[in-house]
Design an enzyme around this catalytic site. Structure first.
Site, PDB file in Angstrom:
ATOM      1  N   LEU A 129       0.802  -1.196   0.117  1.00 23.86           N
ATOM      2  CA  LEU A 129      -0.011   0.206  -0.031  1.00 23.86           C
ATOM      3  C   LEU A 129       0.917   1.191   0.029  1.00 23.86           C
ATOM      4  CD1 LEU A 129      -2.592  -1.047   2.820  1.00 23.86           C
ATOM      5  CD2 LEU A 129      -2.879  -1.271   0.274  1.00 23.86           C
ATOM      6  N   ASP A 130       0.398   2.175  -0.563  1.00 25.56           N
ATOM      7  CA  ASP A 130       1.239   3.438  -0.636  1.00 25.56           C
ATOM      8  C   ASP A 130       1.406   4.153   0.805  1.00 25.56           C
ATOM      9  OD1 ASP A 130       1.366   3.250  -3.274  1.00 25.56           O
ATOM     10  OD2 ASP A 130      -0.196   4.786  -3.968  1.00 25.56           O
ATOM     11  N   GLN A 131       2.310   4.956   1.043  1.00 28.10           N
ATOM     12  CA  GLN A 131       2.572   5.365   2.299  1.00 28.10           C
ATOM     13  C   GLN A 131       1.226   6.292   2.841  1.00 28.10           C
ATOM     14  OE1 GLN A 131       6.186   7.309   2.992  1.00 28.10           O
ATOM     15  NE2 GLN A 131       5.689   8.465   4.585  1.00 28.10           N
TER      16      GLN A 131
END
Length: 278
Positions: A129-131
């Site tokens: 997952l993106d930050q």
């Protein structure tokens, strides 16, 4: 070590590993050489013998250690766990895994603290997952599980559902965005829809409409970097607050993208797993 109960009448160990689980040749060879598959009492199993449904097998093999440095304690919430995998809720602002040698506070560092507390030594994320994205992340707890879950991601049999509030009012109630994604040559971190990019497909459904925005649920068919963010911006409806993709800035200066559900048929437990994150 884990146990598995045969559910398909007459299947052989060879067929289970190569056809049902579709493990790679290397893993299958290593399991054969290690005599890793036995009955529960340790009796060796002939890999060519047909096994009746209900036969319980034991898999015993060396599990490598993952390289993530554990945090002092695990501060991410565990939403689901069994002996093969766990599903955690990654907070917004936390990276999925270390990107530099000094990273010590990523989701996988916290997961490793949990794994080691329970006596384990292996944990590898199946997707990422993106930050800036919060929500559910699937983690494999041994290499066989990692191999199978990786293949399930590729075959789109792990259904990942996201929620996002986007700018504007999407005309249609649902749709499919099929647009390849590549790197933006003019920006290090941006991605763009590009004819030379990687195949990318996102399904969306409008679930609630507000004044000037709407809430959509999105299902990933592929998992490209920033895929949902790029696709919604390409549609003309960037995620609220996602200034990297030309949305208006919010008071918080952030965007809201939430991985709200993971669903799949468990390859070892032979049951449907549906985990939701509220």
């Amino acid at each position: 070590m884990f146990q598995y109960e045969i559910v398909q009448e007459g299947i052989t160990v060879e067929e289970l590993l190569r056809e049902s689980w579709r493990l790679g040749k290397k893993i299958v060879h290593e399991l054969r050489m290690a005599k890793a598959v036995t009955l529960l009492d340790g009796t060796p199993v002939n890999w060519k013998d047909s096994l009746p449904a209900g036969t319980k097998l034991q898999f015993t093999f060396a599990i490598p250690s993952s390289s993530y440095t554990p945090t002092a304690k695990c501060s991410v919430e565990i939403r689901y766990e069994d002996e093969h995998c766990l599903i955690v809720s990654k907070p917004k602002g936390m990276s999925t895994h270390p990107n530099e040698a000094g990273d010590r506070d990523t989701c996988m560092n916290h997961v490793m603290a949990h794994i080691q507390e329970k006596g384990g030594q292996y944990a590898e994320h199946v997707h990422r997952l993106d930050q800036g994205t919060k929500g559910l992340l699937l983690v494999a707890k041994h290499p066989i599980a990692k191999s199978i879950f990786d293949r399930m991601i590729e075959e789109k049999s792990i259904i990942r559902t996201y929620a996002a509030e986007v700018q504007g009012n999407i005309r249609q109630e649902s749709g499919v965005i099929n647009a390849p994604i590549g790197k933006d040559r003019h920006h290090n971190t941006r991605r763009v829809v590009s004819a030379s990019g990687q195949h990318a497909v996102t399904h969306f459904e409008v679930v609630k409409r507000f004044k000037g925005t709407c809430l959509v649920h999105l299902v990933l068919e592929t998992g490209r970097t920033h895929q949902i963010r790029v696709h919604m911006a390409h549609l003309g409806h960037p995620i609220v607050g996602d200034t990297l993709y030309n949305a208006r800035q919010t008071p918080s200066g952030d965007y809201e993208l939430h991985a709200i559900q993971l669903a799949f048929t468990h390859p070892f437990l032979n049951k449907q797993i549906v985990v939701k994150d509220q």
